[in-house]
Design a protein around this motif. Structure first.
Motif, PDB file in Angstrom:
ATOM      1  N   VAL A 120      -5.754   9.073  -5.937  1.00 25.89           N
ATOM      2  CA  VAL A 120      -6.252   8.371  -7.134  1.00 25.89           C
ATOM      3  C   VAL A 120      -5.757   6.933  -7.205  1.00 25.89           C
ATOM      4  O   VAL A 120      -6.214   6.159  -8.052  1.00 25.89           O
ATOM      5  CB  VAL A 120      -5.858   9.117  -8.423  1.00 25.89           C
ATOM      6  CG1 VAL A 120      -6.390  10.538  -8.395  1.00 25.89           C
ATOM      7  CG2 VAL A 120      -4.351   9.123  -8.637  1.00 25.89           C
ATOM      8  N   VAL A 121      -4.816   6.569  -6.334  1.00 25.63           N
ATOM      9  CA  VAL A 121      -4.327   5.188  -6.244  1.00 25.63           C
ATOM     10  C   VAL A 121      -4.826   4.615  -4.925  1.00 25.63           C
ATOM     11  O   VAL A 121      -4.463   5.118  -3.862  1.00 25.63           O
ATOM     12  CB  VAL A 121      -2.784   5.130  -6.289  1.00 25.63           C
ATOM     13  CG1 VAL A 121      -2.311   3.678  -6.282  1.00 25.63           C
ATOM     14  CG2 VAL A 121      -2.246   5.851  -7.515  1.00 25.63           C
ATOM     15  N   ARG A 122      -5.660   3.585  -4.971  1.00 23.26           N
ATOM     16  CA  ARG A 122      -6.256   3.073  -3.738  1.00 23.26           C
ATOM     17  C   ARG A 122      -6.347   1.552  -3.742  1.00 23.26           C
ATOM     18  O   ARG A 122      -6.625   0.940  -4.772  1.00 23.26           O
ATOM     19  CB  ARG A 122      -7.670   3.637  -3.551  1.00 23.26           C
ATOM     20  CG  ARG A 122      -7.729   5.136  -3.464  1.00 23.26           C
ATOM     21  CD  ARG A 122      -9.084   5.598  -2.993  1.00 23.26           C
ATOM     22  NE  ARG A 122      -9.292   7.000  -3.282  1.00 23.26           N
ATOM     23  CZ  ARG A 122     -10.394   7.677  -3.013  1.00 23.26           C
ATOM     24  NH1 ARG A 122     -11.417   7.061  -2.431  1.00 23.26           N
ATOM     25  NH2 ARG A 122     -10.511   8.951  -3.322  1.00 23.26           N
TER      26      ARG A 122
ATOM     27  N   ASN B 139       0.795  -1.231   0.000  1.00 22.14           N
ATOM     28  CA  ASN B 139       0.000   0.000   0.000  1.00 22.14           C
ATOM     29  C   ASN B 139       0.829   1.283   0.000  1.00 22.14           C
ATOM     30  O   ASN B 139       0.284   2.374   0.204  1.00 22.14           O
ATOM     31  CB  ASN B 139      -0.981   0.042   1.176  1.00 22.14           C
ATOM     32  CG  ASN B 139      -2.155  -0.905   0.982  1.00 22.14           C
ATOM     33  OD1 ASN B 139      -2.292  -1.534  -0.061  1.00 22.14           O
ATOM     34  ND2 ASN B 139      -2.996  -1.024   1.995  1.00 22.14           N
ATOM     35  N   LEU B 140       2.135   1.191  -0.233  1.00 21.90           N
ATOM     36  CA  LEU B 140       2.960   2.398  -0.270  1.00 21.90           C
ATOM     37  C   LEU B 140       2.548   3.328  -1.402  1.00 21.90           C
ATOM     38  O   LEU B 140       2.621   4.547  -1.283  1.00 21.90           O
ATOM     39  CB  LEU B 140       4.442   2.026  -0.408  1.00 21.90           C
ATOM     40  CG  LEU B 140       5.129   1.485   0.843  1.00 21.90           C
ATOM     41  CD1 LEU B 140       6.546   1.033   0.516  1.00 21.90           C
ATOM     42  CD2 LEU B 140       5.150   2.532   1.945  1.00 21.90           C
TER      43      LEU B 140
ATOM     44  N   VAL C 294       1.111   1.598   8.220  1.00 20.59           N
ATOM     45  CA  VAL C 294       1.195   2.066   6.831  1.00 20.59           C
ATOM     46  C   VAL C 294       0.139   1.371   5.974  1.00 20.59           C
ATOM     47  O   VAL C 294      -0.645   2.016   5.271  1.00 20.59           O
ATOM     48  CB  VAL C 294       2.607   1.815   6.259  1.00 20.59           C
ATOM     49  CG1 VAL C 294       2.625   2.115   4.759  1.00 20.59           C
ATOM     50  CG2 VAL C 294       3.628   2.686   6.977  1.00 20.59           C
ATOM     51  N   LYS C 295       0.100   0.060   6.041  1.00 23.65           N
ATOM     52  CA  LYS C 295      -0.840  -0.677   5.193  1.00 23.65           C
ATOM     53  C   LYS C 295      -2.282  -0.441   5.625  1.00 23.65           C
ATOM     54  O   LYS C 295      -3.159  -0.163   4.797  1.00 23.65           O
ATOM     55  CB  LYS C 295      -0.520  -2.176   5.233  1.00 23.65           C
ATOM     56  CG  LYS C 295      -1.421  -3.020   4.335  1.00 23.65           C
ATOM     57  CD  LYS C 295      -0.963  -4.473   4.273  1.00 23.65           C
ATOM     58  CE  LYS C 295      -1.862  -5.290   3.359  1.00 23.65           C
ATOM     59  NZ  LYS C 295      -1.388  -6.693   3.201  1.00 23.65           N
TER      60      LYS C 295
ATOM     61  N   VAL D 126       4.829   5.130  -8.925  1.00 26.64           N
ATOM     62  CA  VAL D 126       5.702   4.220  -9.673  1.00 26.64           C
ATOM     63  C   VAL D 126       7.105   4.242  -9.083  1.00 26.64           C
ATOM     64  O   VAL D 126       7.756   3.204  -8.927  1.00 26.64           O
ATOM     65  CB  VAL D 126       5.728   4.609 -11.171  1.00 26.64           C
ATOM     66  CG1 VAL D 126       6.715   3.738 -11.937  1.00 26.64           C
ATOM     67  CG2 VAL D 126       4.338   4.485 -11.777  1.00 26.64           C
ATOM     68  N   GLU D 127       7.579   5.432  -8.742  1.00 24.51           N
ATOM     69  CA  GLU D 127       8.917   5.572  -8.169  1.00 24.51           C
ATOM     70  C   GLU D 127       8.990   4.968  -6.769  1.00 24.51           C
ATOM     71  O   GLU D 127      10.027   4.443  -6.363  1.00 24.51           O
ATOM     72  CB  GLU D 127       9.311   7.048  -8.132  1.00 24.51           C
ATOM     73  CG  GLU D 127       9.420   7.682  -9.505  1.00 24.51           C
ATOM     74  CD  GLU D 127       9.550   9.189  -9.452  1.00 24.51           C
ATOM     75  OE1 GLU D 127       9.702   9.726  -8.335  1.00 24.51           O
ATOM     76  OE2 GLU D 127       9.486   9.840 -10.512  1.00 24.51           O
ATOM     77  N   MET D 128       7.904   5.046  -6.010  1.00 21.32           N
ATOM     78  CA  MET D 128       7.895   4.545  -4.643  1.00 21.32           C
ATOM     79  C   MET D 128       7.785   3.025  -4.584  1.00 21.32           C
ATOM     80  O   MET D 128       8.325   2.397  -3.680  1.00 21.32           O
ATOM     81  CB  MET D 128       6.731   5.180  -3.880  1.00 21.32           C
ATOM     82  CG  MET D 128       6.496   4.611  -2.479  1.00 21.32           C
ATOM     83  SD  MET D 128       7.952   4.737  -1.387  1.00 21.32           S
ATOM     84  CE  MET D 128       8.040   6.503  -1.118  1.00 21.32           C
ATOM     85  N   CYS D 129       7.103   2.411  -5.543  1.00 20.63           N
ATOM     86  CA  CYS D 129       6.829   0.973  -5.480  1.00 20.63           C
ATOM     87  C   CYS D 129       8.121   0.166  -5.401  1.00 20.63           C
ATOM     88  O   CYS D 129       8.969   0.248  -6.301  1.00 20.63           O
ATOM     89  CB  CYS D 129       6.017   0.535  -6.696  1.00 20.63           C
ATOM     90  SG  CYS D 129       5.624  -1.228  -6.689  1.00 20.63           S
ATOM     91  N   PRO D 130       8.301  -0.634  -4.346  1.00 18.95           N
ATOM     92  CA  PRO D 130       9.539  -1.410  -4.214  1.00 18.95           C
ATOM     93  C   PRO D 130       9.580  -2.651  -5.087  1.00 18.95           C
ATOM     94  O   PRO D 130      10.627  -3.306  -5.182  1.00 18.95           O
ATOM     95  CB  PRO D 130       9.536  -1.798  -2.723  1.00 18.95           C
ATOM     96  CG  PRO D 130       8.089  -1.880  -2.376  1.00 18.95           C
ATOM     97  CD  PRO D 130       7.404  -0.819  -3.180  1.00 18.95           C
TER      98      PRO D 130
END
Length: 333
Positions: free
Chosen positions: A177-179, A167-168, A269-270, A226-230
């Motif tokens: 807009v991302v959920r 969920n980052l 966080v999640k 996109v940049e945050m997604c590990p």
């Protein structure tokens, strides 16, 4: 009146710039059409500004920006429109533009949004009578959900088999807009064709399916998620593709799938991202660094939260008349 169009995104990419870097294209277009300065003087001053802004970064960046200046005039297209446009009537297709994301799952516009928000968007708010306003100037909240600016060139697309369900991506999204959504068996069975989900991870979420959905008409294309997604589980794709394939999935998730906010610790966080954000789709800049924090505050404390706002960015994206991004939760809080 003369009408010109230009595909600024295409011009930017043709000279090696990212699609959203259209500032030099638009500046060149403005000075070329307005005649405020002689063309050569305008070019000289704009190129000097590019040297000042980007000279310390990279010769390639300077070269691409100057190429964008030069390419813009050649890509202008004049539209010769008929006089009949002056008396054109709305059609089902033109009305779709007023509410482009509407599906069988979407909410109907409320009276305020129908009159004010759409009048403001259409630059016709000056025609509203005084009697249309509420005494005292109060405005309802939540209109940003109906604005649908569709301003991104590209938006994220979820790759479920790479996702670890952290969920980052949702945490860092400036515009909500991302959920993530959790679906029970019935919700999964009733989902629209092509709807993608996976078995939810974690003992608290047993028996549920998990999905990440993205709002193609509200995303500003910043790519922070996109940049945050590990796990490289998000990739940027053309906006039109998401509008055609995934908008119905988003509307179903937002308006039909129930909020399951009691299953995980909302201060994790999640778990925080299964809480309904009470600030969404604001007019903040693409990639805004303020709004993710305010959005998260509303998810943790929104049912008892008071905002005292002074002048600044937050008064623009949070307090513009007719475009309020704040809303109530399902309990009216």
């Amino acid at each position: 009146m003369q009408l010109y169009t230009i595909d600024a995104h295409a011009v930017a990419t043709s000279v090696g710039l990212p699609a959203k870097r259209i500032n030099q294209v638009m500046q060149s277009t403005f000075f070329n059409l307005s005649g405020i300065l002689p063309p050569e003087d305008a070019k000289e001053q704009l190129e000097a500004a590019i040297d000042r802004m980007y000279g310390k970064k990279s010769p390639d960046i300077v070269r691409s920006n100057k190429a964008a200046l030069a390419a813009a005039p050649d890509n202008l297209n004049r539209v010769k429109y008929p006089k009949s446009w002056l008396s054109a009537e709305d059609t089902p297709e033109s009305l779709k533009v007023v509410n482009p994301s509407k599906t069988q799952y979407s909410k109907e516009l409320d009276d305020f949004s129908s009159s004010f928000l759409k009048s403001i968007d259409a630059r016709k708010a000056d025609n509203l009578p005084v009697s249309a306003f509420s005494p005292g100037g109060e405005t309802p909240i939540g209109q940003s959900a109906f604005q649908k600016r569709a301003l991104a060139e590209e938006v994220p697309v979820w790759i479920p088999d790479k996702c670890t369900q952290c969920n980052l991506c949702s945490v860092v999204c400036p515009h909500a807009v991302v959920r993530p959504f959790l679906l029970d068996k019935k919700e999964k069975e009733n989902a629209p064709t092509g709807y993608i989900s996976r078995k939810a991870k974690g003992g608290e979420l047993g028996g549920l399916d998990y999905t990440i959905q993205l709002a193609p008409y509200d995303c500003t294309g910043c790519a922070v998620c996109v940049e945050m997604c590990p796990d490289d589980a998000l990739v940027m794709e053309p906006q039109q593709k998401s509008q055609d394939l995934f908008n119905e999935h988003w509307e179903y998730s937002l308006n039909v799938v129930s909020i399951k906010d009691q299953l995980m610790d909302k201060y994790s966080v999640k778990g925080s991202q299964f809480q309904d954000p009470l600030m969404e789709f604001s007019g903040a800049c693409s990639g805004c660094g303020e709004t993710p924090y305010v959005k998260l505050l509303t998810q943790m404390f929104g049912d008892r939260m008071v905002i005292a706002n002074s002048s600044g960015c937050s008064s623009v994206w949070g307090g513009s008349y007719g475009f309020c991004p704040l809303k109530k939760n399902r309990f009216g809080q």
